[in-house]
Design a protein around this motif. Structure first.
Motif, PDB file in Angstrom:
ATOM      1  N   THR A 150       0.799  -1.235   0.000  1.00  0.00           N
ATOM      2  CA  THR A 150       0.000   0.000   0.000  1.00  0.00           C
ATOM      3  C   THR A 150       0.827   1.278   0.000  1.00  0.00           C
ATOM      4  O   THR A 150       0.268   2.367  -0.149  1.00  0.00           O
ATOM      5  N   ARG A 151       2.154   1.167   0.174  1.00  0.00           N
ATOM      6  CA  ARG A 151       2.994   2.352   0.206  1.00  0.00           C
ATOM      7  C   ARG A 151       4.162   2.264  -0.772  1.00  0.00           C
ATOM      8  O   ARG A 151       4.278   3.066  -1.674  1.00  0.00           O
ATOM      9  N   TRP A 152       5.045   1.282  -0.603  1.00  0.00           N
ATOM     10  CA  TRP A 152       6.289   1.253  -1.369  1.00  0.00           C
ATOM     11  C   TRP A 152       6.074   0.952  -2.847  1.00  0.00           C
ATOM     12  O   TRP A 152       6.833   1.434  -3.684  1.00  0.00           O
ATOM     13  N   LEU A 153       5.052   0.157  -3.170  1.00  0.00           N
ATOM     14  CA  LEU A 153       4.774  -0.159  -4.573  1.00  0.00           C
ATOM     15  C   LEU A 153       3.626   0.672  -5.138  1.00  0.00           C
ATOM     16  O   LEU A 153       3.278   0.520  -6.304  1.00  0.00           O
ATOM     17  N   LYS A 154       3.063   1.535  -4.311  1.00  0.00           N
ATOM     18  CA  LYS A 154       1.933   2.340  -4.761  1.00  0.00           C
ATOM     19  C   LYS A 154       2.385   3.284  -5.864  1.00  0.00           C
ATOM     20  O   LYS A 154       3.389   3.977  -5.738  1.00  0.00           O
ATOM     21  N   GLY A 155       1.652   3.324  -6.942  1.00  0.00           N
ATOM     22  CA  GLY A 155       2.017   4.168  -8.065  1.00  0.00           C
ATOM     23  C   GLY A 155       2.720   3.438  -9.177  1.00  0.00           C
ATOM     24  O   GLY A 155       2.919   3.982 -10.258  1.00  0.00           O
ATOM     25  N   THR A 156       3.111   2.168  -8.952  1.00  0.00           N
ATOM     26  CA  THR A 156       3.794   1.413 -10.005  1.00  0.00           C
ATOM     27  C   THR A 156       2.817   0.788 -10.989  1.00  0.00           C
ATOM     28  O   THR A 156       3.207   0.420 -12.092  1.00  0.00           O
ATOM     29  N   GLY A 157       1.549   0.627 -10.556  1.00  0.00           N
ATOM     30  CA  GLY A 157       0.576  -0.022 -11.426  1.00  0.00           C
ATOM     31  C   GLY A 157       0.696  -1.530 -11.444  1.00  0.00           C
ATOM     32  O   GLY A 157       0.080  -2.200 -12.284  1.00  0.00           O
ATOM     33  N   ARG A 158       1.480  -2.089 -10.535  1.00  0.00           N
ATOM     34  CA  ARG A 158       1.658  -3.544 -10.483  1.00  0.00           C
ATOM     35  C   ARG A 158       1.471  -4.027  -9.047  1.00  0.00           C
ATOM     36  O   ARG A 158       1.904  -3.373  -8.100  1.00  0.00           O
ATOM     37  N   SER A 159       0.834  -5.180  -8.917  1.00  0.00           N
ATOM     38  CA  SER A 159       0.632  -5.765  -7.595  1.00  0.00           C
ATOM     39  C   SER A 159       1.880  -6.521  -7.170  1.00  0.00           C
ATOM     40  O   SER A 159       2.732  -6.875  -7.997  1.00  0.00           O
ATOM     41  N   LEU A 160       1.984  -6.784  -5.873  1.00  0.00           N
ATOM     42  CA  LEU A 160       3.114  -7.544  -5.354  1.00  0.00           C
ATOM     43  C   LEU A 160       3.145  -8.947  -5.959  1.00  0.00           C
ATOM     44  O   LEU A 160       4.222  -9.450  -6.324  1.00  0.00           O
ATOM     45  N   SER A 161       1.981  -9.580  -6.089  1.00  0.00           N
ATOM     46  CA  SER A 161       1.943 -10.939  -6.642  1.00  0.00           C
ATOM     47  C   SER A 161       2.434 -10.956  -8.091  1.00  0.00           C
ATOM     48  O   SER A 161       3.167 -11.865  -8.501  1.00  0.00           O
ATOM     49  N   HIS A 162       2.061  -9.930  -8.857  1.00  0.00           N
ATOM     50  CA  HIS A 162       2.537  -9.848 -10.243  1.00  0.00           C
ATOM     51  C   HIS A 162       4.056  -9.681 -10.283  1.00  0.00           C
ATOM     52  O   HIS A 162       4.739 -10.329 -11.102  1.00  0.00           O
ATOM     53  N   ILE A 163       4.582  -8.823  -9.406  1.00  0.00           N
ATOM     54  CA  ILE A 163       6.024  -8.588  -9.385  1.00  0.00           C
ATOM     55  C   ILE A 163       6.773  -9.848  -8.996  1.00  0.00           C
ATOM     56  O   ILE A 163       7.784 -10.210  -9.619  1.00  0.00           O
ATOM     57  N   ILE A 164       6.286 -10.553  -7.964  1.00  0.00           N
ATOM     58  CA  ILE A 164       6.950 -11.786  -7.524  1.00  0.00           C
ATOM     59  C   ILE A 164       6.905 -12.837  -8.620  1.00  0.00           C
ATOM     60  O   ILE A 164       7.910 -13.508  -8.908  1.00  0.00           O
ATOM     61  N   THR A 165       5.749 -12.984  -9.259  1.00  0.00           N
ATOM     62  CA  THR A 165       5.627 -13.963 -10.350  1.00  0.00           C
ATOM     63  C   THR A 165       6.591 -13.650 -11.480  1.00  0.00           C
ATOM     64  O   THR A 165       7.259 -14.549 -12.020  1.00  0.00           O
ATOM     65  N   SER A 166       6.691 -12.392 -11.851  1.00  0.00           N
ATOM     66  CA  SER A 166       7.607 -11.990 -12.930  1.00  0.00           C
ATOM     67  C   SER A 166       9.053 -12.284 -12.561  1.00  0.00           C
ATOM     68  O   SER A 166       9.829 -12.779 -13.384  1.00  0.00           O
ATOM     69  N   ILE A 167       9.439 -11.987 -11.307  1.00  0.00           N
ATOM     70  CA  ILE A 167      10.811 -12.228 -10.877  1.00  0.00           C
ATOM     71  C   ILE A 167      11.128 -13.717 -10.919  1.00  0.00           C
ATOM     72  O   ILE A 167      12.214 -14.120 -11.379  1.00  0.00           O
ATOM     73  N   LEU A 168      10.190 -14.548 -10.474  1.00  0.00           N
ATOM     74  CA  LEU A 168      10.413 -15.999 -10.490  1.00  0.00           C
ATOM     75  C   LEU A 168      10.566 -16.521 -11.916  1.00  0.00           C
ATOM     76  O   LEU A 168      11.210 -17.557 -12.140  1.00  0.00           O
ATOM     77  N   GLN A 169       9.980 -15.824 -12.867  1.00  0.00           N
ATOM     78  CA  GLN A 169      10.097 -16.202 -14.275  1.00  0.00           C
ATOM     79  C   GLN A 169      11.253 -15.465 -14.959  1.00  0.00           C
ATOM     80  O   GLN A 169      11.428 -15.590 -16.177  1.00  0.00           O
TER      81      GLN A 169
END
Length: 428
Positions: free
Chosen positions: A290-309
């Motif tokens: 709700t704070r550090w990723l706010k404004g990126t337009g991406r959810s934490l789950s999306h970011i984690i999934t992308s990194i794992l791939q």
């Protein structure tokens, strides 16, 4: 016809207000004046207040065994017990060992730590300036009795770790990402307390430099830990890792500063430890999502999934816009928030851990948007509680209460943060 000048007392109030808010040209003299005053204070403390032996002798005993050729971490002992810090601590205090006649010249050690203090203060003040903190906050950086004691009367290794923490912040603020990574890696090699800010460091590097560069930075951090540990890893690798990065360390109720009000039985229970870990993760996730990723337009789950791939979570243009939106304020708020969240939910804090808190709280209270008077009241309550020795249920309650209020206030105060959301929107 010109209007009448306001009364003299009102002019004085307006002048002081402008000065403390940074709206007057003389405001720029406040930080240098405070810096010089604190340097003099350190000299006076060394001259007038007796040195207190706690860990210095044990550090020197441990280093003497290293200098004598011992490379098995499990065999290196001091008066306070076994060596339980990573290898950079050993190298740092080996330098002090030689400079201070094998640790015997304690007065020289105090002077060296006074220099370390003023250097760290200078770095901290520069970080505050980069984050556009008004001058009224700065006196809180030099008023801590406990912090001066940690540096110049007790010579703890936390002092070096804090220097490298703020060097990391400063380097990141200046967009010197690799330098910041190296500062962080060395600080982590002195004391593993800096693991508390690793999530924030990782997020900043991902957003500011992209996935590929962030992964390289992660590899550098690991590589530095391996390289500094080589002499010990080659001898007894599991012994070194178990001692230097011991996550299952036994905590003693009699030394705790923070959770004494829980009572010894609850403090030592496994349920309490698990609860603290769960709360730490939950609060950290709340700030991340709700704070550090706010404004990126991406959810934490999306970011984690992308990194794992091994895929970037952002398109090239999005990555560029996000990187440009990373400001000095965002960097400092993110890292110091992670630091205080970790300290809040730490199972046991000893007095030297105040080194990680003393220069973090003034900034976070300012970012919380609380009234300046409340900022000073909360800081004073925190400072009082950390100077109660031995700690009491009441003082430990104040320690936890101020950290909890600080974390909550920062979360509330940054819900529409000018350091992230507005800048991100400008780049769309």
């Amino acid at each position: 016809m010109t209007g009448r000048k306001p009364p003299l007392h009102r002019q004085a109030v307006e002048f002081v207000g402008d000065l403390l808010k940074g709206h007057h040209e003389l405001s720029r003299t406040i930080a240098p004046a405070l810096f010089l005053a604190d340097a003099v204070l350190c000299a006076l403390i060394i001259r007038l207040i007796p040195y207190t032996e706690i860990d210095w002798k044990a550090y020197m005993e441990q280093v003497s065994q290293f200098v004598s050729g011992e490379r098995d971490y499990t065999k290196i002992q001091g008066g306070t017990g076994p060596l339980v810090y990573p290898a950079a601590h050993v190298y740092t205090y080996t330098g002090l060992y030689y400079l201070t006649n094998e640790g015997k010249n304690i007065l020289l050690a105090q002077k060296l730590f006074a220099v370390l203090y003023v250097i760290t203060l200078g770095v901290v003040m520069r970080c505050y300036r980069n984050a556009r903190v008004p001058p009224y906050v700065l006196p809180l950086l030099i008023l801590s009795k406990r912090l001066h004691s940690i540096f110049v009367l007790r010579c703890f290794n936390d002092c070096f770790a804090v220097l490298f923490l703020f060097l990391t912040i400063l380097a990141f603020q200046n967009r010197s990402w690799r330098a910041g990574v190296l500062f962080y890696a060395w600080g982590l090699g002195i004391k593993m307390t800096l693991l508390l800010v690793l999530p924030a460091v990782g997020i900043i590097l991902l957003l500011a430099t992209g996935l590929g560069s962030a992964l390289q930075s992660a590899a550098i951090i690991v590589l530095v830990q391996v390289l500094i540990g080589v002499p010990f890893l080659a001898n007894n690798p599991w012994g070194y890792l178990g001692r230097a990065f011991e996550l299952s360390r036994q905590f003693f109720f009699k030394w705790t500063v923070n959770w004494r009000f829980m009572g010894e039985q609850a403090f030592l229970s496994k349920e309490f430890a698990v609860s603290l870990l769960a709360l730490h993760i939950l609060v950290l996730l709340s700030f991340i999502t709700t704070r550090w990723l706010k404004g990126t337009g991406r959810s934490l789950s999306h970011i984690i999934t992308s990194i794992l791939q091994f895929k970037s979570p952002f398109r090239p243009q999005e990555q560029k816009a996000i990187a440009e939106a990373i400001t000095p304020e965002y960097i400092m708020t993110t890292i110091l928030s992670a630091n205080v969240i970790g300290l809040l939910f730490a199972r046991s804090l000893h007095y030297q851990f105040y080194a990680y808190l003393a220069w973090s709280t003034p900034y976070l209270l300012y970012k919380s948007r609380a009234h300046p008077i409340l900022q000073y009241v909360l800081w004073a309550a925190q400072e009082w509680a950390w100077n109660v020795y031995p700690s009491t249920p009441f003082s430990s309650g104040i320690v936890i209460g101020v950290m909890a209020v600080t974390v909550a206030q920062v979360w509330l105060g940054t819900r529409r943060s000018e350091i992230w959301v507005d800048n991100a929107e400008k780049t769309k």
